[in-house]
Design an enzyme around this catalytic site. Structure first.
Site, mmCIF file in Angstrom:
data_model
loop_
_atom_site.group_PDB
_atom_site.id
_atom_site.type_symbol
_atom_site.label_atom_id
_atom_site.label_comp_id
_atom_site.label_asym_id
_atom_site.label_seq_id
_atom_site.Cartn_x
_atom_site.Cartn_y
_atom_site.Cartn_z
ATOM 1 N N LEU A 150 -5.692 -2.496 -0.607
ATOM 2 C CA LEU A 150 -5.593 -2.517 0.846
ATOM 3 C C LEU A 150 -6.111 -3.856 1.375
ATOM 4 C CD1 LEU A 150 -6.611 0.451 3.158
ATOM 5 C CD2 LEU A 150 -6.907 -1.921 3.843
ATOM 6 N N GLU A 157 -3.926 -6.998 3.501
ATOM 7 C CA GLU A 157 -2.637 -7.593 3.857
ATOM 8 C C GLU A 157 -2.528 -9.048 3.425
ATOM 9 O OE1 GLU A 157 -3.040 -3.870 5.629
ATOM 10 O OE2 GLU A 157 -4.401 -5.578 5.924
ATOM 11 N N GLN A 192 2.048 -2.016 5.972
ATOM 12 C CA GLN A 192 2.170 -0.625 6.369
ATOM 13 C C GLN A 192 2.392 -0.423 7.867
ATOM 14 O OE1 GLN A 192 -1.058 2.572 5.560
ATOM 15 N NE2 GLN A 192 0.166 2.341 3.703
ATOM 16 N N TYR A 223 -1.314 -4.207 11.401
ATOM 17 C CA TYR A 223 -2.085 -4.705 10.268
ATOM 18 C C TYR A 223 -1.629 -6.100 9.844
ATOM 19 C CZ TYR A 223 -3.454 0.215 9.813
ATOM 20 O OH TYR A 223 -3.926 1.476 10.046
ATOM 21 N N HIS A 253 -0.977 2.104 15.305
ATOM 22 C CA HIS A 253 0.216 2.703 14.723
ATOM 23 C C HIS A 253 1.406 2.640 15.676
ATOM 24 C CE1 HIS A 253 -3.283 4.558 12.704
ATOM 25 N NE2 HIS A 253 -2.569 4.322 11.634
ATOM 26 N N GLU A 311 0.833 -1.194 0.000
ATOM 27 C CA GLU A 311 0.000 0.000 0.000
ATOM 28 C C GLU A 311 0.878 1.258 0.000
ATOM 29 O OE1 GLU A 311 -2.899 -0.007 3.199
ATOM 30 O OE2 GLU A 311 -2.584 -2.168 3.385
#
Length: 731
Positions: free
Chosen positions: A439, A441, A463, A467, A512, A410
């Protein structure tokens, strides 16, 4: 006494009675010879299923999930070429035997029987599992039960064209068709839905996707019925997906449908969905008491849908055989299976752990060193760079020097990645080498798995580490297991770049800032790399790429997001975390030492007069520990900082050596206290007989919250310093 409904004896009685009752012959057809081959393949597969249960009862066999009722998949093999790669589920006995008949010298009965027995001389898995696989037959072994092989199949279909375009020989012809089979229950799984979606999305963009999806619909997921019409409803009207349906009990019609489906894929290079109606005999497996959820009447009614009976009907109608001849052939084929089974009495099985794990993760370090050297760009020897810049430069050098390398994921193309790590690469090397994906995985990794099979050297990017958990079985169940279940005949050269770990300022939340790496360290054979500075990032990435090319190594290259653009170490503007790539090679499983410390005294014990300690850490913990070490020096405490660099396999030799130099070890682990990397470090020391002092600090067992609250649960420099002082001062 009549045979028990659902038993092998009842099934055989119904089949032979049905064949004997077939009406007189009709007119001959040109496909009579093909039908005879299909009949032989189907009957042989049926006998192998029955013998599997007899072997288990005798203590000689270990697998009883069979293909009985699904033998119509032999027509799919008949419609394909033996050079068409096949990824098959566990009810593919008819396909396997029919495919083997297309290749001289094949021994399908012996292959399958050895697989059932766990025989070490079985030609694909070597006794490690019952799989349908054979490199000579272009059948890639799968152990999947939930369609997890479909993303790989789509990836291979996409990669075949790309490999030929790049001048890389994938081992299959340019017009090859990739076939993958799965059940109706598995059609509901996210891997199946995602794979089909990816195939359609890719074809919609105008790219070739020559994949044939074969859904063998027996109407049951073990004991749970599939609603009538559901598969057709879910897949029969998808834009861009050609849908072909066939009744497996009508062999002539099923053969025509399979030939039509294969022809469409081969000509149009677009995905086709073949919905093959089948029936399941003998339960899900030998341990399945089917009578507990199906009535005798329902079980008996399925006998009329026997695909072997359908083939016999077609042969008799074609005037190619009489019922008596077919019954005789049925018994003859059973005798042949029995003869092979008898010859395998006392077949050698795997006898040691070393023999079992041999194909799991082969290592040829000297060859890897040479290959890594060929990927070095010596023009950057004097360039001080960040971690992100070093990864970018190393990928660029690899793309320039090895045409097999492809980089994708991505946002990695035009945007250059969320953090700019791949910026400029798509412009330099073009969309065939560096490109964006959709998008998903599972599909990103599936494309990597397929690209590796096609002779490419894939570098997919996930990313964020969080994920990856959506798709980690593509690493565990597919990538890392392929060499193991094919004794190295098929490999998954793969370097998965993963942006991960925590400590991003002003950004995040747990998706994140994810510090959960335990799932990666638990995958047998998977290499987990975690560089903390630019020079190591370059050297370790070259190592992973070289190991993939030479040994087929599967690597997870974990890049600490918070260190991507870090330039300074102690003070603003000091440039202390910049480093030049000197072209060094970092062997897998070797750590790096920063700083000095005391050594053992002349005696056999530790120098207890010294306050020096060894801090074992990795990733973000390295610069944190180096800053702590400077502050410790102000207290007259010297510290050596050991950067693990490799989280799997751990650099045990280096850990033990450095621990012995000081006798005091502090493990500074930014992952969670439970299941974190530090647990492995402490265990390694204990198992090595280390008798010095050990302390451990780690992040809390918590998801990472948003904003400044993250500092309350993540390992901090104050935690490291406090623990280091206590350890150094402890007598």
């Amino acid at each position: 006494m009549p045979a028990q409904p659902g038993s092998a004896a009842a099934l055989e009685h119904a089949l032979l009675t049905g064949i004997e009752a077939l009406p007189a012959a009709g007119s001959g057809v040109a496909s009579a010879g093909l039908l005879r081959g299909i009949f032989d393949a189907q009957v042989t597969s049926r006998h192998l299923d029955v013998v599997a249960r007899e072997l288990q009862a005798a203590g000689r066999g270990f697998y009883t999930i069979g293909s009985a009722g699904h033998e119509s998949n032999a027509v799919v093999a008949a419609a394909l070429r033996p050079t068409d790669p096949a990824l098959l589920h566990y009810r593919s006995g008819g396909f396997y035997v029919a495919r083997a008949a297309q290749v001289d010298g094949s021994t399908p009965v012996r292959d399958v029987l050895q697989s059932l027995m766990g025989a070490a001389d079985e030609p694909i898995a070597g006794g490690r599992h019952k799989v349908f696989g054979n490199a000579r037959l272009s059948i890639i072994p799968q152990t999947s039960t939930i369609a997890s092989h479909l993303p790989r199949a789509v990836g291979l279909a996409v990669a075949l064209h790309r490999a030929h375009r790049l001048g890389v020989d994938p081992g299959w012809p340019a017009d090859a068709v990739v076939v993958c089979s799965f059940g109706d229950a598995s059609a509901n799984h996210s891997t199946a839905a995602g794979a089909v979606n990816t195939a359609l999305n890719t074809a919609y963009r105008g790219l070739p996707v020559p994949v044939l999806f074969v859904c063998e619909d027996n109407g049951l997921g073990i004991s749970v019925p599939t609603p009538a019409g559901w598969v057709a409803s879910a897949y029969g009207s998808r834009p861009g997906l050609t849908y072909v349906t066939a009744d497996g009990s009508d062999t002539a019609g099923a053969l025509n449908a399979a030939q039509e489906a294969v022809g469409l894929v081969r000509e149009r290079r677009r995905p086709v969905f073949l919905h093959l109606s089948t029936v399941r005999y003998l339960g899900h497996a030998g341990s399945d008491a089917e009578i507990s959820y199906r009535t005798h009447t329902d079980i008996a009614a399925d006998h009329a849908r026997d695909p072997i009976l359908g083939t016999a009907r077609a042969l008799v109608a074609a005037d190619a055989a009489t019922p008596a001849e077919l019954v005789g052939r049925y018994h003859q084929l059973r005798a042949e299976v029995d003869a092979v089974a008898s010859s395998l009495q006392g077949a050698r099985t795997l006898r040691s752990a070393a023999e079992i794990v041999a194909p799991l993760a082969p290592r040829t370090p000297d060859a890897v060193t040479r290959a890594a050297g060929q990927l070095y760009d010596d023009g950057r020897a004097a360039v001080q760079a960040t971690l992100a810049e070093s990864v970018n430069a190393t990928l660029g050098a690899a793309l320039e020097r090895d045409r097999r390398v492809v980089v994708f994921g991505e946002d990695v193309g035009r945007k250059g990645g969320v953090y700019g790590v791949t910026r400029g690469l798509a412009r330099r090397f073009g969309p065939a080498r560096v490109f964006d994906t959709l998008l998903d995985e599972q599909s990103i990794l599936g494309l990597g798995l397929g690209a590796g099979l096609a002779g490419l050297l894939p570098v997919p990017e996930v990313q964020y580490l969080a994920y990856l958990h959506n798709a980690e079985d593509q690493l565990r169940g597919e990538a890392a297991s392929l060499s193991f279940f094919s004794t190295g005949q098929y490999r998954n050269p793969l370097v998965v770049r993963i942006a991960g770990l925590a400590y991003q300022r002003g950004f995040g939340g747990h998706f994140h800032n994810d510090n959960g790496v335990a799932v990666l360290r638990d995958i047998p054979g998977l290499v987990v790399a975690c560089p903390s500075r630019g020079d190591d990032a370059a050297a370790m990435l070259r190592t992973c790429l070289a190991a993939a090319a030479v040994d087929g190594t599967v690597s997870a290259f974990l890049e600490p997001i918070a260190l991507y653009h870090t330039r300074d170490l102690h003070t603003d503007g000091d440039g202390g975390w910049l480093a030049a790539d000197a072209g060094e090679h970092v062997p897998i499983g070797r750590a790096r030492v920063h700083g000095e410390g005391s050594r053992l005294t002349a005696g056999s014990g530790f120098d207890n007069d010294s306050a020096d300690i060894t801090i074992v850490t990795f990733g973000n913990g390295v610069p944190m520990s180096l800053r702590v070490a400077r502050r410790l020096a102000e207290r007259a405490i010297s510290a050596r900082v050991l950067d693990l660099r490799w989280l799997a396999p751990l650099p045990v030799e280096d850990i033990v050596r450095e621990a012995a130099l000081t006798g005091r070890v502090l493990v500074a682990d930014e992952t969670r206290h439970s299941g974190g990397v530090g647990e492995g470090v402490v265990t390694a020391l204990v198992e090595a007989g280390y008798t010095g002092r050990i302390a451990r600090v780690a992040s809390h067992d918590s998801f990472v919250p948003l904003g400044t609250a993250a500092g309350q649960v993540l390992l901090g420099e104050h935690d490291i310093e406090k623990a280091a002082v206590e350890l150094a001062e402890k007598e």
